[in-house]
Write an enzyme that holds these catalytic residues in place. Structure first.
Site, PDB file in Angstrom:
ATOM      1  N   PRO A 181      42.807  44.462  38.197  1.00 22.48           N
ATOM      2  CA  PRO A 181      44.710  44.294  38.963  1.00 22.48           C
ATOM      3  C   PRO A 181      44.460  44.356  40.479  1.00 22.48           C
ATOM      4  O   PRO A 181      45.247  44.405  40.966  1.00 22.48           O
ATOM      5  CB  PRO A 181      45.170  45.570  38.348  1.00 22.48           C
ATOM      6  CG  PRO A 181      43.897  46.185  38.200  1.00 22.48           C
ATOM      7  CD  PRO A 181      42.554  46.014  38.065  1.00 22.48           C
ATOM      8  N   CYS A 182      43.652  43.422  40.598  1.00 26.95           N
ATOM      9  CA  CYS A 182      44.439  42.828  41.861  1.00 26.95           C
ATOM     10  C   CYS A 182      46.064  42.226  42.397  1.00 26.95           C
ATOM     11  O   CYS A 182      45.898  42.346  43.776  1.00 26.95           O
ATOM     12  CB  CYS A 182      43.371  41.703  43.089  1.00 26.95           C
ATOM     13  SG  CYS A 182      42.975  40.059  41.707  1.00 26.95           S
ATOM     14  N   HIS A 183      46.585  41.614  41.308  1.00 21.01           N
ATOM     15  CA  HIS A 183      47.947  41.982  41.512  1.00 21.01           C
ATOM     16  C   HIS A 183      48.929  42.721  42.047  1.00 21.01           C
ATOM     17  O   HIS A 183      50.149  42.771  42.246  1.00 21.01           O
ATOM     18  CB  HIS A 183      48.398  40.924  40.743  1.00 21.01           C
ATOM     19  CG  HIS A 183      47.966  41.577  39.105  1.00 21.01           C
ATOM     20  ND1 HIS A 183      47.307  41.639  38.397  1.00 21.01           N
ATOM     21  CD2 HIS A 183      49.312  42.667  38.578  1.00 21.01           C
ATOM     22  CE1 HIS A 183      47.556  42.818  37.670  1.00 21.01           C
ATOM     23  NE2 HIS A 183      48.860  43.116  37.392  1.00 21.01           N
TER      24      HIS A 183
END
Length: 361
Positions: free
Chosen positions: A316-318
Site C-alpha cells: 500500500p504505497c498509497h
C-alpha cells in the site's frame, strides 16, 4: 522581498475570518471534499484537521485537489487574455479534446499558450485540462459510475478499445521462452478502472492500474528479471487476487493472501514489508518509514523504493504522504490515491471489528 508563508494555524485563522491578507499567496485544500479555495471563500469552513495549505494553485492541483466553484481560485485579474479565454472554453465546452492541433485550429500558438499559463498559474493549459478531466472522473466514480462508463478519457473510446490495447501491451509470447515457465497476464475491472495482473501458476508478480505510464517498462523489466515472457491468460493466482480486490473494494478485506513474487533488492523488499505493516485507515510519511526501519538517514531511498512498487493496493504505497500531510506522487494518479485513502477511512472500523472478532473466536 519574497513572501514568507505564515504557519498553517495563522492561515486557518485567516480562513475563518475570510481575510484577504494572503490573497494569491496561499490556498486551502479541504481533504473531505477534495477541493481547494481562496482563504476568502464564502463556503462553510472545514475543521482544522481537514485542511492543508499551499502557496500555489499548481501545488493544490498536483496534490489532487480541484478548484472551488464558489470562490473560483483560477480566476485572477490582470493576466493575459488568452488564459481567461481558454479557461472559459473549458467550462463552456467540456466535450472538447484539447490537443495542440485543437489550439492551432482555434488560432492559438501552443507555445504562447503554454508560457502564458505557466506565468499566470504555474502550470500549463494541458496540465489543467488533465487535472480537470481526472477530477470529473473521480466525481463520477464517487457517484457510483463504473469506470468503463466514466471512460476516464483514456483514449480507448470503448471497452473493446481497451481490450485491443491490452493485447498490444502484452504481445504474443514466443513458442519457447528459454525453457522457462511463462507468465500470464489478464485484467479485471475495479471501481477505479481496469487493473492488469501478471502471475505464474502460483504467485502474483505485478498488479497495476491500466493507465500507469511506467507499465510497459515494468513489464519489460519483469520479463528480463525472470528470463521469460508474458502471454495473455489466467492462472489461479490471478483468480485469487481478483476475488480479493473485489472484497477490498466492498469493504470486507484489507489483508491479502495471494502469494506474491516480490522482485527487487533486499532494501526494496524491506521497504515494501514495512508498507504492508501500515494498518488500513492509517498513513505514514517517508521519514516515518525510515525510522520504523531504524534507518532514518535513507528517506530518499525509501521514496525511490516506494515508487518501484509493482503491486498496487497490495503493497500500500498509497498510504504514504508528504511530511506536511499532503498527497505525493502515486503511479496510479493522485486522484486514485485520494480515493483509496478515503475508502480506507470508511472501511477501517468494520475491518478492525472483524479482525478483533477473529482473534477472540
Amino acid at each position: 522581498m519574497l513572501f514568507e508563508r505564515p504557519d498553517d494555524d495563522t492561515l486557518y485563522d485567516a480562513l475563518i475570518a475570510r481575510s484577504a491578507d494572503y490573497e494569491g499567496q496561499a490556498y486551502v485544500c479541504v481533504k473531505t471534499t477534495g477541493i481547494f479555495c481562496r482563504l476568502t471563500c464564502p463556503a462553510r469552513k472545514p475543521k482544522r484537521e481537514n485542511t492543508l495549505f499551499f502557496d500555489t494553485i499548481a501545488a493544490c492541483m498536483h496534490s489532487g485537489f480541484r478548484p472551488c466553484r464558489r470562490c473560483k481560485p483560477l480566476e485572477q485579474p490582470g493576466r493575459e487574455p488568452v488564459v481567461d479565454e481558454l479557461l472559459a472554453r473549458l467550462d463552456d465546452e467540456p466535450e472538447v479534446r484539447w490537443s495542440e492541433d485543437e489550439l492551432i485550429r482555434r488560432g492559438h500558438d501552443p507555445s504562447t499558450v503554454r508560457r502564458a499559463f505557466k506565468r499566470a498559474l504555474g502550470m500549463t493549459f494541458h496540465d489543467i485540462v488533465r487535472f480537470r478531466r481526472l477530477g470529473e472522473a473521480a466525481r463520477q466514480l464517487a457517484d457510483g459510475a463504473r469506470v468503463i462508463d466514466a471512460q476516464l478519457d483514456d483514449g480507448y473510446g470503448s471497452s473493446s478499445g481497451f481490450r485491443s490495447a491490452f493485447q498490444r501491451l502484452v504481445g504474443k509470447a514466443p513458442a519457447l521462452s528459454q525453457n522457462r515457465e511463462l507468465l500470464f497476464a489478464d485484467w479485471f475491472d475495479s471501481p477505479l478502472g481496469p487493473m492488469i495482473a501478471v502471475a505464474d501458476k502460483t504467485h502474483l508478480h505485478l498488479l497495476e492500474f491500466h493507465d500507469r505510464k511506467a507499465l510497459p517498462t515494468e513489464l519489460e523489466a519483469l520479463q528480463k528479471r525472470v528470463r521469460s515472457s508474458v502471454a495473455v491468460g489466467r492462472t489461479p493466482a490471478i483468480d485469487q487476487i481478483e476475488a480479493e480486490i473485489r472484497d477490498y473494494f466492498d469493504g470486507r478485506l484489507a489483508v491479502f493472501r495471494t502469494p506474491l513474487a516480490l522482485g527487487g533488492t533486499p532494501f526494496e523488499k524491506h521497504v515494501w514489508a514495512t508498507l504492508m505493516e501500515i494498518p488500513v485507515g492509517q498513513t505514514r510519511a517517508y521519514g516515518d518509514l525510515a525510522r520504523e526501519m531504524e534507518r532514518p538517514e535513507v528517506v530518499r531511498a525509501v521514496g525511490r523504493a516506494n515508487g518501484a512498487n509493482r503491486l498496487a493496493i497490495i503493497v500500500p504505497c498509497h498510504r504514504v504522504l508528504g511530511a506536511d500531510g499532503s498527497l505525493t506522487g502515486y503511479g496510479g494518479g493522485l486522484w486514485r490515491k485520494q480515493w483509496l485513502l478515503r475508502h480506507e477511512e470508511k472501511i477501517s472500523p468494520q475491518i478492525n471489528t472483524r479482525a478483533r472478532m477473529e482473534e477472540t473466536a
